[in-house]
Design an enzyme around this catalytic site. Sequence first.
Site, mmCIF file in Angstrom:
data_model
loop_
_atom_site.group_PDB
_atom_site.id
_atom_site.type_symbol
_atom_site.label_atom_id
_atom_site.label_comp_id
_atom_site.label_asym_id
_atom_site.label_seq_id
_atom_site.Cartn_x
_atom_site.Cartn_y
_atom_site.Cartn_z
ATOM 1 N N LYS A 21 3.656 -9.799 -19.930
ATOM 2 C CA LYS A 21 3.196 -8.440 -20.262
ATOM 3 C C LYS A 21 1.773 -8.489 -20.811
ATOM 4 O O LYS A 21 0.931 -7.696 -20.431
ATOM 5 C CB LYS A 21 4.105 -7.766 -21.299
ATOM 6 C CG LYS A 21 5.441 -7.280 -20.827
ATOM 7 C CD LYS A 21 5.439 -6.003 -20.032
ATOM 8 C CE LYS A 21 5.375 -6.205 -18.563
ATOM 9 N NZ LYS A 21 6.388 -6.774 -17.814
ATOM 10 N N TRP A 74 -3.771 -1.889 -1.407
ATOM 11 C CA TRP A 74 -3.844 -3.127 -2.175
ATOM 12 C C TRP A 74 -4.250 -4.195 -1.162
ATOM 13 O O TRP A 74 -3.498 -4.500 -0.235
ATOM 14 C CB TRP A 74 -2.492 -3.462 -2.794
ATOM 15 C CG TRP A 74 -2.527 -4.647 -3.713
ATOM 16 C CD1 TRP A 74 -3.001 -4.682 -4.987
ATOM 17 C CD2 TRP A 74 -2.055 -5.968 -3.436
ATOM 18 N NE1 TRP A 74 -2.852 -5.944 -5.511
ATOM 19 C CE2 TRP A 74 -2.279 -6.758 -4.572
ATOM 20 C CE3 TRP A 74 -1.476 -6.571 -2.316
ATOM 21 C CZ2 TRP A 74 -1.942 -8.098 -4.649
ATOM 22 C CZ3 TRP A 74 -1.134 -7.918 -2.392
ATOM 23 C CH2 TRP A 74 -1.374 -8.670 -3.554
ATOM 24 N N LYS A 104 2.484 -2.248 -8.003
ATOM 25 C CA LYS A 104 3.851 -2.127 -8.496
ATOM 26 C C LYS A 104 4.855 -2.764 -7.553
ATOM 27 O O LYS A 104 5.802 -3.415 -7.960
ATOM 28 C CB LYS A 104 4.160 -0.640 -8.666
ATOM 29 C CG LYS A 104 5.540 -0.347 -9.174
ATOM 30 C CD LYS A 104 5.511 -0.134 -10.652
ATOM 31 C CE LYS A 104 6.864 -0.136 -11.269
ATOM 32 N NZ LYS A 104 6.934 -0.970 -12.445
ATOM 33 N N ASN A 147 1.248 0.167 6.081
ATOM 34 C CA ASN A 147 1.692 -0.627 4.935
ATOM 35 C C ASN A 147 2.509 -1.779 5.489
ATOM 36 O O ASN A 147 3.422 -1.561 6.288
ATOM 37 C CB ASN A 147 2.554 0.243 4.011
ATOM 38 C CG ASN A 147 3.216 -0.581 2.919
ATOM 39 O OD1 ASN A 147 2.639 -1.540 2.428
ATOM 40 N ND2 ASN A 147 4.425 -0.211 2.545
ATOM 41 N N GLY A 148 2.174 -2.995 5.110
ATOM 42 C CA GLY A 148 2.898 -4.169 5.620
ATOM 43 C C GLY A 148 1.898 -5.195 6.109
ATOM 44 O O GLY A 148 0.725 -5.155 5.728
ATOM 45 N N ARG A 183 1.078 1.918 -6.066
ATOM 46 C CA ARG A 183 1.366 0.886 -5.055
ATOM 47 C C ARG A 183 0.128 0.074 -4.684
ATOM 48 O O ARG A 183 0.230 -0.935 -3.985
ATOM 49 C CB ARG A 183 1.932 1.544 -3.787
ATOM 50 C CG ARG A 183 3.246 2.247 -4.004
ATOM 51 C CD ARG A 183 3.680 2.957 -2.757
ATOM 52 N NE ARG A 183 4.127 2.044 -1.724
ATOM 53 C CZ ARG A 183 5.384 1.702 -1.512
ATOM 54 N NH1 ARG A 183 6.339 2.206 -2.262
ATOM 55 N NH2 ARG A 183 5.710 0.863 -0.554
ATOM 56 N N GLU A 200 -0.705 -9.335 -18.006
ATOM 57 C CA GLU A 200 -0.840 -8.282 -16.997
ATOM 58 C C GLU A 200 -1.742 -7.145 -17.449
ATOM 59 O O GLU A 200 -2.553 -6.657 -16.673
ATOM 60 C CB GLU A 200 0.542 -7.668 -16.695
ATOM 61 C CG GLU A 200 1.394 -8.465 -15.755
ATOM 62 C CD GLU A 200 2.738 -7.785 -15.515
ATOM 63 O OE1 GLU A 200 3.098 -7.623 -14.351
ATOM 64 O OE2 GLU A 200 3.420 -7.411 -16.481
ATOM 65 N N GLU A 257 8.550 -13.355 -20.533
ATOM 66 C CA GLU A 257 8.275 -11.968 -20.173
ATOM 67 C C GLU A 257 7.226 -11.358 -21.119
ATOM 68 O O GLU A 257 6.339 -10.622 -20.682
ATOM 69 C CB GLU A 257 9.594 -11.168 -20.197
ATOM 70 C CG GLU A 257 9.461 -9.665 -20.108
ATOM 71 C CD GLU A 257 8.810 -9.139 -18.831
ATOM 72 O OE1 GLU A 257 8.561 -9.931 -17.913
ATOM 73 O OE2 GLU A 257 8.520 -7.935 -18.784
ATOM 74 N N CYS A 280 0.856 -1.178 0.000
ATOM 75 C CA CYS A 280 0.000 0.000 0.000
ATOM 76 C C CYS A 280 0.896 1.232 0.000
ATOM 77 O O CYS A 280 2.097 1.142 0.214
ATOM 78 C CB CYS A 280 -0.867 0.000 1.243
ATOM 79 S SG CYS A 280 -1.744 -1.557 1.434
ATOM 80 N N HIS A 283 5.752 -31.236 -26.554
ATOM 81 C CA HIS A 283 5.514 -32.062 -25.362
ATOM 82 C C HIS A 283 4.263 -31.637 -24.605
ATOM 83 O O HIS A 283 4.145 -31.873 -23.411
ATOM 84 C CB HIS A 283 6.738 -32.007 -24.439
ATOM 85 C CG HIS A 283 7.969 -32.547 -25.100
ATOM 86 N ND1 HIS A 283 8.101 -33.877 -25.448
ATOM 87 C CD2 HIS A 283 9.102 -31.941 -25.528
ATOM 88 C CE1 HIS A 283 9.272 -34.063 -26.037
ATOM 89 N NE2 HIS A 283 9.901 -32.898 -26.103
HETATM 90 C C1 G6P Z 1 4.957 -6.905 -8.939
HETATM 91 C C2 G6P Z 1 4.863 -6.077 -10.212
HETATM 92 C C3 G6P Z 1 5.760 -6.684 -11.300
HETATM 93 C C4 G6P Z 1 7.180 -6.832 -10.776
HETATM 94 C C5 G6P Z 1 7.229 -7.671 -9.494
HETATM 95 C C6 G6P Z 1 8.616 -7.682 -8.863
HETATM 96 O O1 G6P Z 1 4.324 -8.118 -9.116
HETATM 97 O O2 G6P Z 1 3.522 -5.996 -10.656
HETATM 98 O O3 G6P Z 1 5.765 -5.829 -12.440
HETATM 99 O O4 G6P Z 1 7.971 -7.447 -11.758
HETATM 100 O O5 G6P Z 1 6.325 -7.107 -8.537
HETATM 101 O O6 G6P Z 1 8.921 -6.390 -8.445
HETATM 102 P P1 G6P Z 1 10.403 -5.911 -8.108
HETATM 103 O O7 G6P Z 1 10.231 -4.497 -7.620
HETATM 104 O O8 G6P Z 1 10.922 -6.808 -7.040
HETATM 105 O O9 G6P Z 1 11.188 -6.005 -9.349
#
Ligand code: G6P
Length: 608
Positions: free
Chosen positions: A482, A74, A603, A98-99, A27, A485, A478, A2, A501
Amino acid sequence: MCGIVGINGAPDVCFDLLAGLKRLEYRGYDSAGVATLFNKEFHRQRAEGKLINLERIVKEHPLPGIIGIGHTRWATHGGPTTSNAHPHQGQYVALVHNGIIENHRELRAGFDQTLFQSETDSEVVVHLLDAYIKKGYDHAAAIQATLPQLKGSYALAVLFKNAPDTLVGICRGSPLVIGHGKEGRLFLASDIFAFADYCESVTYLEEGDWTELKNGTVTIYSHGSTHPVTRPSLPISADIASQATKGLYRHFMLKEIMEQPEVLQNTLEKYAHSEAWLTKMPTNPWKKASGLSIVACGTSFYAGCVAKYWFEEIARLPVAVDIASEYRYRHPALPADSCALFISQSGETADTLAAARFTKQKKIYCASLVNVAESSLAREVDQVFQTYAGFEIGVASTKTFTTQLIVLAALTAEVALLRGEISAEERATLQKDLLMLPRLVEETLKIQGSLQRLAPQFERVKAALYLGRGALYPVALEGALKLKEISYIHAEGYAAGELKHGPIALIDDKIPVVVLAPHDVLFEKILSNVQEVLARKGQVILFTDNDGARALNTLAEGMQVCILPKVCSFLAPIVYTVPMQLLAYHVAAFKGTDIDQPRNLAKSVTVE
Ligand code: G6P
């Protein structure tokens, strides 16, 4: 997970709190709330959903006072409802958190249950503090009595009715920073971004610190004590504030994709220009290491997967790559002479941080690769590598991934030299290749128009496959991440050779199959895999270079071919990432999803 803010000394504090929350919304955006303390009363507004809902309410009913706290959430404990939204308040105390308070159930059991108005873990801290104030403790004594009872991680901003001029901040395991503003205004926030354009300097609280912000003065104490400690104040650079706007772009994500040539150049300047080449690298742990553990989450994990190919092939260093949330619990065998590298954009991801702490305890040499230089993960390891990507606001990582890759590539070259696996001349060649990357990425970005035209094809698509081989396999993973997400289309990345497979069963004339196929030693192999797809009427979108396109011959007729610049195979993962980002972006833009703040994501995930 958060975002929290606290402000002391601002007329119309509620609007400044909203401005701070706007900056922290990346966040978490399940709910938001603000509270002020005025005339010995708390005044609070909370709303479900994104910050805009709260803004509407506060505009109609502004909160009085010059001291206040705010939160953007969040959801972890308890759904994203108004009653679970922060701030939480009791008789004497209001706070944002937050935490995670891990022992909240146990603590909660000690109270009259009718006191609780939410299902959150955070609310129990309100009632603990409240109970001490009721007993006649002052706010400092209540904090001292409460903190030892809390297990877990917390950054808290707290208002006390019995200390109406004081804004309290407390941090353990979650970040909290103090902003020093003009005319005695003081700020607390989860990150500097919340107040960068109002403040000239910042103080980073250290693990276990708590602070009082009162009448323009900051006092910091360590580990629940009441003996002040000194923490440095650092100037805030002007460009931090400028990064907060989208400029000409519709979304931060697109802005950040387009910034890549520049931030790659900035990062290269620190690492790959002749004199600056990894100058701070201590030779021993890397030179003699028997192996390297790379640990990360999400996109950063895929950067680690690419690096495994590089380290093993070029530096002959055995690498194990782990997802951070799995690593600690699988009891990894870590030889005493091995090294570990933790990759995280934010440097605050709880799983990655916990993995680093676990590894440090085992007395293994720990390095981190972070984008946020002051983050916990940067502070707690033996050696830090930084990416110079600037702030990344879009929740889906883009420029931080490619800058991670460039540092990992430079590190691979350096480690290979240290270990005697390559000569100085060979390293110089790798360095020369690296220095060409910003220009190659700039050229690659020109493919944007054709990807935008391709996007409507994904309108009714339910699933997509991404295929790559070698170091392009993690790029396929990746690329699929993307798309998932931000466009909410189910996508899977596969090593192309693995297709037969299992995943080949998914292929029909409706499924797009994105293939990453630079013209390298694996080109012919991946072409065989592509033929397997075409034979089953799969819709192939193939990314290659001019040589690859020529080698396709008549095969090209059955697929869509996107041409990228020619790049050496060492650096192809970086160049081939760019069209994956653009494709996901344009599909999502076409579908009209919330690109910068995709549903359910955040994020920086500061809970396990
Ligand atoms: C979250 C974000 C991702 C990110 C991941 C790791 O899940 O939505 O985009 O890759 O955290 O975050 P970091 O800050 O550790 O790279």
